[in-house]
Enzyme design. Structure first.
Site, PDB file in Angstrom:
ATOM      1  N   ASN A 165      34.543  43.442  40.582  1.00 30.91           N
ATOM      2  CA  ASN A 165      34.014  43.856  39.087  1.00 30.91           C
ATOM      3  C   ASN A 165      34.798  43.002  37.897  1.00 30.91           C
ATOM      4  O   ASN A 165      35.988  42.417  38.135  1.00 30.91           O
ATOM      5  CB  ASN A 165      34.408  45.371  39.056  1.00 30.91           C
ATOM      6  CG  ASN A 165      35.919  45.800  39.449  1.00 30.91           C
ATOM      7  OD1 ASN A 165      36.562  45.114  40.200  1.00 30.91           O
ATOM      8  ND2 ASN A 165      36.326  46.731  38.453  1.00 30.91           N
TER       9      ASN A 165
ATOM     10  N   GLU B  25      29.689  45.282  43.429  1.00 26.29           N
ATOM     11  CA  GLU B  25      28.433  45.098  44.070  1.00 26.29           C
ATOM     12  C   GLU B  25      27.302  44.270  43.697  1.00 26.29           C
ATOM     13  O   GLU B  25      26.783  43.309  44.277  1.00 26.29           O
ATOM     14  CB  GLU B  25      27.959  46.530  44.520  1.00 26.29           C
ATOM     15  CG  GLU B  25      28.797  47.436  45.220  1.00 26.29           C
ATOM     16  CD  GLU B  25      29.728  48.207  44.262  1.00 26.29           C
ATOM     17  OE1 GLU B  25      30.121  47.610  43.161  1.00 26.29           O
ATOM     18  OE2 GLU B  25      30.145  49.377  44.920  1.00 26.29           O
TER      19      GLU B  25
ATOM     20  N   CYS C  34      28.713  53.113  42.742  1.00 26.33           N
ATOM     21  CA  CYS C  34      28.137  53.871  41.752  1.00 26.33           C
ATOM     22  C   CYS C  34      26.598  53.893  41.956  1.00 26.33           C
ATOM     23  O   CYS C  34      25.840  52.948  42.422  1.00 26.33           O
ATOM     24  CB  CYS C  34      28.437  53.369  40.208  1.00 26.33           C
ATOM     25  SG  CYS C  34      27.683  51.811  39.761  1.00 26.33           S
TER      26      CYS C  34
HETATM   27  N1  THU Z   1      32.847  49.631  39.922  1.00 26.40           N
HETATM   28  C1  THU Z   1      32.472  48.884  40.598  1.00 26.40           C
HETATM   29  O1  THU Z   1      32.779  47.603  40.649  1.00 26.40           O
HETATM   30  N2  THU Z   1      31.489  49.311  41.637  1.00 26.40           N
HETATM   31  C2  THU Z   1      31.117  50.794  41.683  1.00 26.40           C
HETATM   32  O2  THU Z   1      30.319  50.838  42.426  1.00 26.40           O
HETATM   33  C3  THU Z   1      31.965  51.694  40.786  1.00 26.40           C
HETATM   34  C4  THU Z   1      32.619  51.255  39.728  1.00 26.40           C
HETATM   35  C5  THU Z   1      33.860  49.352  38.855  1.00 26.40           C
HETATM   36  C6  THU Z   1      33.291  49.115  37.336  1.00 26.40           C
HETATM   37  C7  THU Z   1      34.597  49.223  36.660  1.00 26.40           C
HETATM   38  O3  THU Z   1      35.089  47.930  36.306  1.00 26.40           O
HETATM   39  C8  THU Z   1      35.625  50.157  37.349  1.00 26.40           C
HETATM   40  O4  THU Z   1      35.066  50.039  38.694  1.00 26.40           O
HETATM   41  C9  THU Z   1      35.535  51.341  36.741  1.00 26.40           C
HETATM   42  O5  THU Z   1      34.583  52.244  36.934  1.00 26.40           O
END
Ligand code: THU
Length: 163
Positions: free
Chosen positions: A61, A74, A111
């Site tokens: 992320n 993802e 998510c």
């Molecule tokens: N995040 C992801 O990288 N993937 C997900 O499916 C859930 C959330 C990240 C986004 C943000 O940088 C951090 O996790 C907190 O939400």
């Protein structure tokens, strides 16, 4: 008329029970958490995919001071794959998280937006993407298809399949 939706998944408690190729993407997803840029949430997510050609591509992320401009691990990974290897199918995908702040445990569940992106990618390649969620002390959650996590997901069918 009542209907029920159920999802089948497996939990593997021991790392050594997993096939070697899966251990490799799990390791890659865990080490990709170190490549996250997550100063705002402190929640590092790593993702790694095993492609049909045997290559492993990973992503993490990347946050932004303007929060909605950040992107999840993802979707970073899917974009990298599609850009580096257009048309190459994904066979397996693993997700892991690392967080000092939240001490998050349990499965590294994607998510809703990422689930949507994953089912679209799966439909586009016409072949199932199996999903492995690293789940801390619980082990590893295995789903045969990313669409198992997105019942009644929105697909190109709703758009009349005009791709
Ligand atoms: N995040 C992801 O990288 N993937 C997900 O499916 C859930 C959330 C990240 C986004 C943000 O940088 C951090 O996790 C907190 O939400």
């Amino acid at each position: 008329m009542k209907k029920k939706f159920s999802v089948e998944y497996e939990i593997f408690t021991a790392y050594h029970e997993l096939p070697e190729s899966i251990r490799e993407i799990i390791d890659a997803a865990i080490s990709a958490t170190q490549k996250a840029y997550a100063p705002y949430s402190g929640y590092n997510v790593g993702c790694a995919a095993l492609l049909e050609n045997g290559e492993i591509i990973s992503g993490a992320n990347q946050e932004n001071a303007s929060f909605p401009a950040g992107i999840c691990a993802e979707r970073t990974t899917l974009s990298a794959i599609s850009s580096l290897h257009p048309g190459m199918a994904i066979n397996h995908l693993a997700i892991a998280i690392q967080s000092e702040r939240t001490k998050a445990n349990g499965p590294a569940a994607p998510c809703g937006i990422c689930r949507q992106s994953l089912i679209d990618y799966e439909a586009r390649q016409g072949k199932k993407i199996s999903l492995w969620l690293v789940a801390g002390d619980e082990g590893y959650y295995y789903f045969r298809s990313v669409s198992d996590l997105m019942p009644f997901g929105f697909t190109s069918k709703q758009l009349g399949d005009k791709l």
